[in-house]
Design an enzyme around this catalytic site. Sequence first.
Site, PDB file in Angstrom:
ATOM      1  N   HIS A  76       0.553  -3.167   4.983  1.00  0.00           N
ATOM      2  CA  HIS A  76       0.607  -4.635   5.054  1.00  0.00           C
ATOM      3  C   HIS A  76       1.289  -5.099   6.347  1.00  0.00           C
ATOM      4  CE1 HIS A  76       0.544  -4.565   0.352  1.00  0.00           C
ATOM      5  NE2 HIS A  76      -0.558  -4.107   0.892  1.00  0.00           N
ATOM      6  N   HIS A 231      -7.606  -8.848  -0.337  1.00  0.00           N
ATOM      7  CA  HIS A 231      -6.514  -7.894  -0.130  1.00  0.00           C
ATOM      8  C   HIS A 231      -7.050  -6.524   0.296  1.00  0.00           C
ATOM      9  CE1 HIS A 231      -2.430  -6.484  -0.235  1.00  0.00           C
ATOM     10  NE2 HIS A 231      -2.941  -5.344  -0.683  1.00  0.00           N
ATOM     11  N   ASP A 235      -5.846  -4.478   3.484  1.00  0.00           N
ATOM     12  CA  ASP A 235      -5.471  -3.055   3.519  1.00  0.00           C
ATOM     13  C   ASP A 235      -6.281  -2.308   4.583  1.00  0.00           C
ATOM     14  OD1 ASP A 235      -3.539  -3.116   1.504  1.00  0.00           O
ATOM     15  OD2 ASP A 235      -4.945  -2.547  -0.078  1.00  0.00           O
ATOM     16  N   HIS A 258      -7.183   3.615   0.704  1.00  0.00           N
ATOM     17  CA  HIS A 258      -6.430   4.198   1.810  1.00  0.00           C
ATOM     18  C   HIS A 258      -6.936   5.598   2.186  1.00  0.00           C
ATOM     19  CE1 HIS A 258      -3.894   0.777   1.520  1.00  0.00           C
ATOM     20  NE2 HIS A 258      -3.480   1.082   0.313  1.00  0.00           N
TER      21      HIS A 258
HETATM   22 ZN   LIG Z   1      -2.274  -3.451  -0.101  1.00  0.00          ZN
END
Ligand SMILES: [Zn+2]
Length: 280
Positions: A76, A231, A235, A258
């Site tokens: 973030h 969001h 990311d 991720h």
């Molecule tokens: Zn996040």
Amino acid sequence: MPPRHTIAHAVTATGTALHAGVSVTMTCAPAPSGHGIVFRRADLKADIPALYSHVEETRLGTVLERGDVKVGVVEHLMAACAGLEIDDLLVTLDGPEPPILDGDALSYLTLLEGAGMAEQGEARTAIQVLRPVTVESGDAKAALLPDDRLSYSYELSFPVIGEQTYAFAFTRAGFKAEIAPARTFGFLKELDALNRMNLAKGASLANTLALDDSGVVNREQQRFADEFVRHKILDAIGDMALAGAPLIARFEGRKSGHATNNALLRALFADPANYRRVAA
Ligand SMILES: [Zn+2]
């Protein structure tokens, strides 16, 4: 040619680490041109450059590792740096993660904007993607495709949330308005299990959109109906910032996270024919 940027003076924030649950103080300070973004664990007297090649763990946030030293949940803050087009920054922490603040990128962006931007003496360079690079894992997929300018699109599908899609052509103003305010989210039924693994101990209804079987529990915190997919783009922007320079490419993600984001950068840089460095 646009110059590299750092911030004009140091700024500090204190808050809770999302996973460790401990209080952390973070100071973001100007850094010389070419320094890049570097995390410093003041408590361990160790530095870790914010680069994809130092990412070792991606299950619930992007974790940088060097030897025994880790810095978790960097994505973030990295998104806020990308959104402000900051190239050089020293981020000093007295604990294992930046404070999660509001669970978004806007709280970091506001902090850094308060420091003011400073131009460096050198020109900014970007990484232009020349060939499509795609990674897939199960039904998750992430791709970087050649394009004239930077954009992100994402397709999300979760129980309760359903399907959401979003496309974002990068601009600084657009990032601040459309993407940076989107909060992280989590499923309440997973919280006990996560806490037993010493994860999400700092998660609260103030920093995370919490979902149960009927929807968002803390709906008063929700800023957009499609906040979840926004969001995921936040990311992705933070994870792509670990390339070490801005990308010129079209990012496409579907149910990716991720792990796929990091695999994507590793695939990009695995073959020098995939990219070239150009003036930003
Ligand atoms: Zn996040």
